[in-house]
Write a protein that holds these residues in place. Structure first.
Motif, PDB file in Angstrom:
ATOM      1  N   VAL A   7       0.863  -1.180   0.000  1.00 24.85           N
ATOM      2  CA  VAL A   7       0.000   0.000   0.000  1.00 24.85           C
ATOM      3  C   VAL A   7       0.901   1.231   0.000  1.00 24.85           C
ATOM      4  N   GLY A   8       0.852   1.993  -1.075  1.00 22.05           N
ATOM      5  CA  GLY A   8       1.676   3.185  -1.191  1.00 22.05           C
ATOM      6  C   GLY A   8       2.777   3.009  -2.211  1.00 22.05           C
ATOM      7  N   PRO A  65       1.694   4.134   3.085  1.00 21.87           N
ATOM      8  CA  PRO A  65       1.153   5.399   2.598  1.00 21.87           C
ATOM      9  C   PRO A  65       1.531   6.509   3.590  1.00 21.87           C
ATOM     10  N   PRO A  66       1.030   7.733   3.442  1.00 19.13           N
ATOM     11  CA  PRO A  66       1.273   8.751   4.465  1.00 19.13           C
ATOM     12  C   PRO A  66       0.848   8.275   5.854  1.00 19.13           C
ATOM     13  N   THR A  67       1.530   8.766   6.871  1.00 20.55           N
ATOM     14  CA  THR A  67       1.320   8.306   8.248  1.00 20.55           C
ATOM     15  C   THR A  67      -0.134   8.364   8.683  1.00 20.55           C
ATOM     16  N   VAL A  68      -0.849   9.426   8.324  1.00 23.14           N
ATOM     17  CA  VAL A  68      -2.225   9.585   8.788  1.00 23.14           C
ATOM     18  C   VAL A  68      -3.161   8.530   8.210  1.00 23.14           C
ATOM     19  N   CYS A  73      -5.602   1.837   6.642  1.00 24.28           N
ATOM     20  CA  CYS A  73      -5.137   0.775   5.746  1.00 24.28           C
ATOM     21  C   CYS A  73      -4.985  -0.544   6.494  1.00 24.28           C
ATOM     22  N   ILE A  74      -4.456  -0.486   7.706  1.00 21.56           N
ATOM     23  CA  ILE A  74      -4.333  -1.706   8.508  1.00 21.56           C
ATOM     24  C   ILE A  74      -5.713  -2.280   8.805  1.00 21.56           C
ATOM     25  N   CYS A  86       4.026  -2.578   8.770  1.00 20.21           N
ATOM     26  CA  CYS A  86       3.651  -1.176   8.584  1.00 20.21           C
ATOM     27  C   CYS A  86       4.860  -0.270   8.772  1.00 20.21           C
ATOM     28  N   GLU A  87       5.025   0.665   7.870  1.00 20.22           N
ATOM     29  CA  GLU A  87       6.074   1.677   8.004  1.00 20.22           C
ATOM     30  C   GLU A  87       5.858   2.455   9.304  1.00 20.22           C
ATOM     31  N   LYS A  88       6.970   2.831   9.956  1.00 18.76           N
ATOM     32  CA  LYS A  88       6.876   3.590  11.209  1.00 18.76           C
ATOM     33  C   LYS A  88       6.391   5.009  10.936  1.00 18.76           C
TER      34      LYS A  88
END
Length: 301
Positions: A7-8, A65-68, A73-74, A86-88
């Motif tokens: 995703v992203g 994707p962007p943090t917000v 997405c999860i 998931c990206e931090k």
């Protein structure tokens, strides 16, 4: 061949895609916008869609994707009962981070790439082996210029790195003790923070800023016998020096393996039956909680 949903496909997502493909993975990309979708197709995506919910069934998913948008997405992928990397930070909301950790538990992991950096791994080995003596302090410096992320301020992007470094070296995170936002009106861009448990001498100090034109990335572990330092993020060695100052620092080579590739290797191996990657959902939630606590101590929202 393993299939992974990504995703992203922005600045960082493209690097994740590149490294997953180098590992021989079929990557299915979810990204809004026709330009990004076309870029993903041209790069060799196995399939392309516009949202996480539309991704095909895969062995696991990477969320970048962007943090917000992380939490949403999860949530969209959670019913598939597949591992999610998931990206931090896992979110920029402490309550949402804890909810995700409680709900997904061992199926959610956080991409804290510094926990795979060979220099940080060596610092952790030295700290845990007793070679440095009693650990008295961990100091990190993450100073640079600007913030390419438009959805959250620099502290949400930079501070997870330093907290994950402390977690890897110490095996735990002390309590949020104090924090100072040094620039009035720009608190989300510049912070000095300290972690320390009540009644314990060990301190973790982090200096974080996006207001330094000359970048600095460094981590120092101070023990009662010796001090060890990764002087720069791309160094292929660490420095080890006795506390008595009687000798010049010793250089210990650690290699140059890129941490992003290393953490993605760990995730792919996990999907194929290997051990879980570093930074569990619970640890990811702890890091978000510490950020929220330190921001509050500094008077930041």
């Amino acid at each position: 061949m393993t299939d992974i949903g990504l995703v992203g496909f922005g600045r960082w997502g493209k690097l994740i895609f590149r490294d997953l493909r180098s590992l021989g993975v079929n990557v299915h990309v979810a990204v809004p916008g026709s330009d990004s979708q076309n870029a993903a197709r041209e790069a060799g995506a196995a399939s392309v869609c516009d949202s996480a919910a539309k991704l095909p069934d895969c062995a696991g998913y990477v969320v970048a994707p962007p943090t917000v948008l992380h939490a949403a997405c999860i949530d969209a992928l959670a019913p598939r009962n597949r591992p999610i990397f998931c990206e931090k930070p896992v979110t920029n909301d402490a309550q949402a981070a804890q909810r995700l950790a409680d709900t997904l538990q061992e199926r959610l992991f956080v991409m804290d790439k510094w926990r795979y950096h060979p220099g940080i791994l060596k610092l952790a080995d030295l700290a845990k082996s007793g070679a440095l003596g009693q650990i008295e302090a961990v100091r990190t410096y993450r100073l640079g210029w600007g913030n390419p992320h438009k959805d959250v301020d620099s502290l949400w992007i930079l501070m997870p790195h330093d907290l994950s470094i402390a977690l890897e070296i110490l095996g735990t995170l002390p309590k949020a003790h104090s924090a100072i936002a040094q620039i009035p009106g720009l608190g989300g861009e510049d912070l000095i923070a300290r972690l320390q448990n009540d009644g314990e001498p060990l301190t973790v100090t982090m200096e974080i800023s996006s207001l330094h034109p000359a970048p600095k990335r460094s981590a120092v572990v101070i023990g009662s016998k010796a001090v060890a330092q990764l002087a720069s993020s791309y160094d292929d060695r660490i420095l080890l020096a006795p506390r008595d100052h009687g000798q010049q620092p010793q250089q210990i080579e650690v290699g140059t393996k890129m941490p992003l590739l290393a953490e993605l290797e760990a995730f792919v191996a996990h999907l194929e039956g290997g051990p879980a990657p570093k930074s569990s959902a619970a640890e990811g939630a702890l890091i978000v909680r510490r950020i929220a606590e330190l921001r509050a101590l500094a008077g930041l929202p």
